[in-house]
Design an enzyme around this catalytic site. Structure first.
Site, short mmCIF file in Angstrom:
data_model
loop_
_atom_site.label_atom_id
_atom_site.label_comp_id
_atom_site.label_asym_id
_atom_site.label_seq_id
_atom_site.Cartn_x
_atom_site.Cartn_y
_atom_site.Cartn_z
CB ILE A 12 -0.99 -0.01 1.19
CG1 ILE A 12 -2.17 0.93 0.90
CG2 ILE A 12 -0.32 0.31 2.50
CD1 ILE A 12 -3.36 0.71 1.80
CG ASP A 35 1.01 2.16 12.42
OD1 ASP A 35 1.22 3.21 11.81
OD2 ASP A 35 0.72 2.12 13.64
CB SER A 122 -8.79 -5.71 12.35
OG SER A 122 -9.01 -4.58 13.13
N1 AR6 Z 1 0.72 -3.05 2.28
C1 AR6 Z 1 -0.53 -3.57 2.35
N2 AR6 Z 1 -0.92 -4.38 3.35
C2 AR6 Z 1 -0.01 -4.68 4.32
C3 AR6 Z 1 1.31 -4.16 4.31
C4 AR6 Z 1 1.66 -3.31 3.23
N3 AR6 Z 1 2.88 -2.76 3.13
N4 AR6 Z 1 1.96 -4.66 5.41
C5 AR6 Z 1 1.10 -5.45 6.06
N5 AR6 Z 1 -0.09 -5.47 5.40
P1 AR6 Z 1 -1.52 -5.18 10.45
P2 AR6 Z 1 -3.83 -4.74 12.23
C6 AR6 Z 1 -1.33 -6.20 5.72
O1 AR6 Z 1 -0.92 -6.12 11.42
O2 AR6 Z 1 -4.13 -6.20 12.24
C7 AR6 Z 1 0.31 -2.20 14.19
O3 AR6 Z 1 1.31 -2.42 15.14
C8 AR6 Z 1 -1.21 -7.43 6.61
O4 AR6 Z 1 -0.80 -8.55 5.83
O5 AR6 Z 1 -0.66 -4.18 9.80
O6 AR6 Z 1 -4.97 -3.77 12.01
C9 AR6 Z 1 -0.59 -1.02 14.56
O7 AR6 Z 1 0.15 0.01 15.17
C10 AR6 Z 1 -2.65 -7.56 7.08
O8 AR6 Z 1 -3.44 -8.24 6.11
O9 AR6 Z 1 -2.73 -4.32 11.15
C11 AR6 Z 1 -1.55 -1.66 15.51
O10 AR6 Z 1 -1.01 -1.75 16.81
C12 AR6 Z 1 -3.14 -6.11 7.14
O11 AR6 Z 1 -2.16 -5.33 6.46
C13 AR6 Z 1 -1.75 -3.03 14.94
O12 AR6 Z 1 -0.57 -3.32 14.20
C14 AR6 Z 1 -3.32 -5.56 8.53
O13 AR6 Z 1 -2.27 -6.07 9.37
C15 AR6 Z 1 -2.92 -3.09 13.99
O14 AR6 Z 1 -3.14 -4.42 13.61
#
Ligand code: AR6
Length: 175
Positions: A12, A35, A122
């Site tokens: 993203i 993030d 999430s």
């Molecule tokens: N591009 C697109 N999607 C991604 C990328 C990327 N570069 N990297 C990961 N994903 P997560 P959450 C996907 O864990 O579950 C953080 O520490 C990943 O594969 O990023 O909402 C925050 O600060 C998954 O499908 O977010 C919060 O504390 C999706 O993004 C916590 O994590 C969401 O995974 C939020 O957890």
């Protein structure tokens, strides 16, 4: 599938859209997952802006969203939303996840953004089951698009193959 919805696989942080959505936490001070990737790619200007927001409004409650600039990203803005932590499904998780999508879309509509890109909120560190989350995301986005002209296009950016496959399957079922 809704004609204004695109499902793609990728990173993203690389998307050239008006706004990308960050799956943040309530502190807005950064973290892992998407993030961490967004803050790494955007650089220190984004973190400085998030720190100011955290100080002035005490962060962002679960299910809500806030807007910032995008630092070095190709996008123009970042919409930080906070999805629910999965706690078994009986703690309002579905409503909070839908609300995270809807509030992000509302900010994009207010700004008259043409394009917005979402990650699968999430479904990583917060542990929301991916298939259930895909159904909620598609329903919330579909309902919003029916009622609003902006954003004109919504991109769902799947990092992993499994999310991509699930989004495609669920979007075909909802045709
Ligand atoms: N591009 C697109 N999607 C991604 C990328 C990327 N570069 N990297 C990961 N994903 P997560 P959450 C996907 O864990 O579950 C953080 O520490 C990943 O594969 O990023 O909402 C925050 O600060 C998954 O499908 O977010 C919060 O504390 C999706 O993004 C916590 O994590 C969401 O995974 C939020 O957890």
């Amino acid at each position: 599938m809704h004609s204004r919805l695109r499902i793609i696989q990728g990173d993203i942080t690389r998307q050239q859209v008006d706004a990308i959505v960050n799956a943040a936490n309530s502190s807005l001070l950064g973290g892992g997952g998407v993030d961490g990737a967004i803050h790494r790619a955007a650089g220190p200007a984004l973190l400085a802006e998030c720190r100011q927001l955290a100080a002035s409004r005490g962060g962002c409650p679960t299910g809500e969203a806030v807007l910032t600039g995008a630092g070095n990203l190709p996008a123009r803005a970042v919409i930080h939303t906070v999805g629910p932590v999965w706690r078994g499904g009986g703690h309002g998780e579905a409503e909070l996840l839908a609300s995270a999508y809807t509030h992000s879309l509302q900010l994009a509509a207010e700004q008259r953004f043409a394009t917005i890109a979402f990650p699968a909120i999430s479904t990583g560190i917060y542990g929301y089951p991916k298939a259930a989350a895909a159904t909620i995301a598609l329903r919330a986005i579909g309902q919003f698009l029916q009622q609003h002209d902006y954003p004109q296009q919504v991109w769902l950016v799947c990092f992993d193959e499994e999310s991509y496959r699930l989004y495609r399957q669920h979007s075909e079922q909802s045709d």
